[in-house]
Design an enzyme around this catalytic site. Sequence first.
Site, PDB file in Angstrom:
ATOM      1  N   GLU A   5     -35.983 -27.817 -18.985  1.00  0.00           N
ATOM      2  CA  GLU A   5     -34.670 -27.479 -19.531  1.00  0.00           C
ATOM      3  C   GLU A   5     -34.599 -25.962 -19.473  1.00  0.00           C
ATOM      4  O   GLU A   5     -35.293 -25.277 -20.225  1.00  0.00           O
ATOM      5  CB  GLU A   5     -34.538 -27.970 -20.972  1.00  0.00           C
ATOM      6  CG  GLU A   5     -34.860 -29.434 -21.182  1.00  0.00           C
ATOM      7  CD  GLU A   5     -34.002 -30.368 -20.364  1.00  0.00           C
ATOM      8  OE1 GLU A   5     -32.949 -29.938 -19.853  1.00  0.00           O
ATOM      9  OE2 GLU A   5     -34.396 -31.533 -20.211  1.00  0.00           O
ATOM     10  N   CYS A  10     -29.276 -22.649 -25.375  1.00  0.00           N
ATOM     11  CA  CYS A  10     -28.969 -22.737 -23.937  1.00  0.00           C
ATOM     12  C   CYS A  10     -27.681 -23.512 -23.694  1.00  0.00           C
ATOM     13  O   CYS A  10     -27.142 -23.466 -22.596  1.00  0.00           O
ATOM     14  CB  CYS A  10     -30.144 -23.334 -23.185  1.00  0.00           C
ATOM     15  SG  CYS A  10     -30.790 -24.781 -23.979  1.00  0.00           S
ATOM     16  N   GLU A  36     -26.663 -15.214 -18.763  1.00  0.00           N
ATOM     17  CA  GLU A  36     -26.700 -15.853 -20.068  1.00  0.00           C
ATOM     18  C   GLU A  36     -26.601 -14.792 -21.167  1.00  0.00           C
ATOM     19  O   GLU A  36     -27.361 -13.822 -21.151  1.00  0.00           O
ATOM     20  CB  GLU A  36     -28.035 -16.599 -20.192  1.00  0.00           C
ATOM     21  CG  GLU A  36     -27.922 -17.884 -20.907  1.00  0.00           C
ATOM     22  CD  GLU A  36     -29.232 -18.675 -20.914  1.00  0.00           C
ATOM     23  OE1 GLU A  36     -29.216 -19.759 -21.483  1.00  0.00           O
ATOM     24  OE2 GLU A  36     -30.246 -18.220 -20.369  1.00  0.00           O
ATOM     25  N   SER A  41     -36.593 -20.045 -19.934  1.00  0.00           N
ATOM     26  CA  SER A  41     -35.700 -19.394 -18.979  1.00  0.00           C
ATOM     27  C   SER A  41     -35.881 -19.956 -17.567  1.00  0.00           C
ATOM     28  O   SER A  41     -36.961 -20.441 -17.207  1.00  0.00           O
ATOM     29  CB  SER A  41     -35.986 -17.895 -18.964  1.00  0.00           C
ATOM     30  OG  SER A  41     -37.316 -17.674 -18.542  1.00  0.00           O
ATOM     31  N   LYS A  51     -48.036 -25.277 -25.854  1.00  0.00           N
ATOM     32  CA  LYS A  51     -48.017 -23.827 -26.112  1.00  0.00           C
ATOM     33  C   LYS A  51     -46.678 -23.423 -26.705  1.00  0.00           C
ATOM     34  O   LYS A  51     -45.667 -23.385 -26.012  1.00  0.00           O
ATOM     35  CB  LYS A  51     -48.230 -23.026 -24.835  1.00  0.00           C
ATOM     36  CG  LYS A  51     -48.458 -21.549 -25.168  1.00  0.00           C
ATOM     37  CD  LYS A  51     -48.041 -20.596 -24.082  1.00  0.00           C
ATOM     38  CE  LYS A  51     -46.596 -20.196 -24.160  1.00  0.00           C
ATOM     39  NZ  LYS A  51     -46.236 -19.364 -25.336  1.00  0.00           N
ATOM     40  N   PRO A  52     -46.642 -23.113 -28.000  1.00  0.00           N
ATOM     41  CA  PRO A  52     -45.381 -22.664 -28.604  1.00  0.00           C
ATOM     42  C   PRO A  52     -45.103 -21.203 -28.227  1.00  0.00           C
ATOM     43  O   PRO A  52     -46.016 -20.479 -27.823  1.00  0.00           O
ATOM     44  CB  PRO A  52     -45.635 -22.767 -30.113  1.00  0.00           C
ATOM     45  CG  PRO A  52     -47.060 -23.162 -30.293  1.00  0.00           C
ATOM     46  CD  PRO A  52     -47.753 -23.142 -28.970  1.00  0.00           C
ATOM     47  N   ALA A  53     -43.855 -20.785 -28.383  1.00  0.00           N
ATOM     48  CA  ALA A  53     -43.491 -19.392 -28.099  1.00  0.00           C
ATOM     49  C   ALA A  53     -44.193 -18.458 -29.091  1.00  0.00           C
ATOM     50  O   ALA A  53     -44.361 -18.786 -30.265  1.00  0.00           O
ATOM     51  CB  ALA A  53     -41.982 -19.217 -28.213  1.00  0.00           C
ATOM     52  N   TRP A  72     -38.530 -20.057 -28.399  1.00  0.00           N
ATOM     53  CA  TRP A  72     -38.442 -19.645 -29.804  1.00  0.00           C
ATOM     54  C   TRP A  72     -37.131 -20.068 -30.470  1.00  0.00           C
ATOM     55  O   TRP A  72     -36.980 -19.938 -31.670  1.00  0.00           O
ATOM     56  CB  TRP A  72     -38.598 -18.125 -29.917  1.00  0.00           C
ATOM     57  CG  TRP A  72     -37.699 -17.368 -28.970  1.00  0.00           C
ATOM     58  CD1 TRP A  72     -38.054 -16.854 -27.751  1.00  0.00           C
ATOM     59  CD2 TRP A  72     -36.304 -17.091 -29.129  1.00  0.00           C
ATOM     60  NE1 TRP A  72     -36.959 -16.274 -27.149  1.00  0.00           N
ATOM     61  CE2 TRP A  72     -35.870 -16.408 -27.974  1.00  0.00           C
ATOM     62  CE3 TRP A  72     -35.371 -17.349 -30.144  1.00  0.00           C
ATOM     63  CZ2 TRP A  72     -34.550 -15.979 -27.794  1.00  0.00           C
ATOM     64  CZ3 TRP A  72     -34.062 -16.928 -29.960  1.00  0.00           C
ATOM     65  CH2 TRP A  72     -33.662 -16.255 -28.802  1.00  0.00           C
ATOM     66  N   ASN A  73     -36.130 -20.545 -29.697  1.00  0.00           N
ATOM     67  CA  ASN A  73     -34.829 -20.776 -30.349  1.00  0.00           C
ATOM     68  C   ASN A  73     -34.753 -22.092 -31.126  1.00  0.00           C
ATOM     69  O   ASN A  73     -34.044 -22.180 -32.113  1.00  0.00           O
ATOM     70  CB  ASN A  73     -33.667 -20.648 -29.348  1.00  0.00           C
ATOM     71  CG  ASN A  73     -33.753 -21.611 -28.204  1.00  0.00           C
ATOM     72  OD1 ASN A  73     -34.795 -22.218 -27.961  1.00  0.00           O
ATOM     73  ND2 ASN A  73     -32.670 -21.770 -27.480  1.00  0.00           N
TER      74      ASN A  73
HETATM   75  P1  ADP Z   1     -36.958 -16.601 -23.401  1.00  0.00           P
HETATM   76  O1  ADP Z   1     -36.477 -15.543 -22.456  1.00  0.00           O
HETATM   77  O2  ADP Z   1     -35.892 -17.410 -24.023  1.00  0.00           O
HETATM   78  O3  ADP Z   1     -37.987 -16.122 -24.387  1.00  0.00           O
HETATM   79  P2  ADP Z   1     -39.031 -17.613 -21.728  1.00  0.00           P
HETATM   80  O4  ADP Z   1     -38.854 -18.502 -20.547  1.00  0.00           O
HETATM   81  O5  ADP Z   1     -39.505 -16.225 -21.503  1.00  0.00           O
HETATM   82  O6  ADP Z   1     -37.655 -17.673 -22.497  1.00  0.00           O
HETATM   83  O7  ADP Z   1     -40.002 -18.284 -22.767  1.00  0.00           O
HETATM   84  C1  ADP Z   1     -40.075 -19.667 -22.998  1.00  0.00           C
HETATM   85  C2  ADP Z   1     -41.524 -20.078 -23.166  1.00  0.00           C
HETATM   86  O8  ADP Z   1     -42.200 -19.809 -21.939  1.00  0.00           O
HETATM   87  C3  ADP Z   1     -42.266 -19.305 -24.237  1.00  0.00           C
HETATM   88  O9  ADP Z   1     -43.217 -20.181 -24.846  1.00  0.00           O
HETATM   89  C4  ADP Z   1     -42.963 -18.223 -23.439  1.00  0.00           C
HETATM   90  O10 ADP Z   1     -44.097 -17.733 -24.098  1.00  0.00           O
HETATM   91  C5  ADP Z   1     -43.335 -19.016 -22.193  1.00  0.00           C
HETATM   92  N1  ADP Z   1     -43.634 -18.180 -21.012  1.00  0.00           N
HETATM   93  C6  ADP Z   1     -43.177 -16.941 -20.711  1.00  0.00           C
HETATM   94  N2  ADP Z   1     -43.713 -16.504 -19.544  1.00  0.00           N
HETATM   95  C7  ADP Z   1     -44.520 -17.508 -19.090  1.00  0.00           C
HETATM   96  C8  ADP Z   1     -45.363 -17.691 -17.946  1.00  0.00           C
HETATM   97  N3  ADP Z   1     -45.475 -16.756 -16.992  1.00  0.00           N
HETATM   98  N4  ADP Z   1     -46.046 -18.855 -17.835  1.00  0.00           N
HETATM   99  C9  ADP Z   1     -45.932 -19.805 -18.786  1.00  0.00           C
HETATM  100  N5  ADP Z   1     -45.174 -19.696 -19.867  1.00  0.00           N
HETATM  101  C10 ADP Z   1     -44.471 -18.571 -20.029  1.00  0.00           C
END
Ligand code: ADP
Length: 485
Positions: A255, A289, A386, A234, A180-182, A156-157
């Site tokens: 990344e 990041c 972080e 993450s 797949k966007p956040a 999302w950032n």
């Molecule tokens: P942040 O903590 O910065 O939100 P995330 O790693 O949780 O970072 O999220 C980054 C992306 O990964 C988002 O699009 C989120 O929806 C997706 N995401 C989170 N959990 C999962 C998962 N188990 N499998 C696939 N994608 C995921």
Amino acid sequence: MLKKANEFKREANLIGGAWVEADSGERLAVRNPATGEVVGEVPKSGKAETERAIAAAATAFEAFRQTTAEHRARLLRTLHDAILDNHDALAELLTTEQGKPLSESRSEVASGAAYVLWFAEEARRVYGDTVPSPWKDRRILVTKEPVGVVAAITPWNFPFSMLARKIGPAIAVGCTAVVKPASQTPFSGLAWGVLAREAGIPDGVLNIVTGSASEIGAEMTRNPIVRKITFTGSTEVGKILLRDAASTVKRFSMELGGNAPFIVFDDADLDRAVAGAMAAKYRNAGQTCVCTNRFYVQSGIYDAFSERLAAASRALKVGPGLAAGTEQGPLIDERAVTHMEELIADAKAKGGEVVTGGHRHSLGHTFFEPTVITGATQEMRFAHEEIFGPLAAVFRFDTEDEAVEAANDTNYGLAAYFYTSNLGRAVRVYERLQYGQVGVNEGAITTEVAPFGGYKESGLGREGSAYGIDEYLDVKYVCIGGLGL
Ligand code: ADP
């Protein structure tokens, strides 16, 4: 041709060229972090929709892989122009769902366009090799081919520009993609669907699915048709994806998290170091990041640097991203604010001094005061975790060795910065820093022409630059024999 922000706000998945709802008809609300208001809704999709999007991408790949590099370069150039024609609308949409100041959204959209243009140019430079043969009667060729269907997951950032780094190289080499966007910021991702259609990119080349991250992610990692995963997010989720994809052995570029050190030596140019520190700390309210997590400042310059950093932080104008003059917007959500509060409480309990900020901002919602903490130590949580928020932690050091060792004392290795006017020290230190990206007397170094990526648990592979396109290519060795030579 020109659109308004609302026309980019598509509340549907894009699968095989059609805008469609989730099978269940369920939707997720998207909120403006500056106001808490609902901006719109997107489909809450899962496994079935993702499977169909992957199938659509596989079908499109058969024809798209056979197009010429010149044709794909032209598509990307048209896409680049469509982005810039709609610069204002895309930036406004981005700020509305993400919160960052409009000026930063404009920069992000421009950066997205720059990546697309870079890959339009690179599309025509995907050369192979001929290798001198050890056999008289055989010839050796090395060619490069698109890996196939790519699955991309974005955070999302930087919801707009992160996709440019993934869609750009995929299209350049003839791959097709499912994105797949956040869930916090899906509209800047769905906007790519509107742009791609406007640019004449064939149906099925770019598919976009919103909804349950774990269900969509599980299908992307386990479906054998997907040949590559590109993920920005993450380290925790990156590890889940790697583990889940083990059964189908896919290409990966990732990344992940960072814990950037920013070292200021006694011999640094103080003005320059403070300006660099502000850029490396507060962009996107500290939610990048590559944002500085730890300032290491040498004893002789410690007080002067800390005072200047605190004064500049105090002067930052906090406000809604759409308001004129705003320099720091809200944090993405309540969880981010609670995390800031926890880190600050932990540092105070261990002897840190809050010299400015330290609290939720009087504007309410998820606004937070720019915060500087001096007397930071390696025992505090932010030394290893972080921060992802507007908190500058300032550590004191005496020797070069001590600074480099502390800087490297982390599982992360994305970006590092340091300031010195001694050339020998500059080379010594950049050679010892275990980081994928190093800024020497510079606090903002990202550009589409340079490789973005990390060491250690910060990721795999590189994005952007000439290196970034290799991640989307398979290398094929061809041995031609029976030549009768
Ligand atoms: P942040 O903590 O910065 O939100 P995330 O790693 O949780 O970072 O999220 C980054 C992306 O990964 C988002 O699009 C989120 O929806 C997706 N995401 C989170 N959990 C999962 C998962 N188990 N499998 C696939 N994608 C995921």
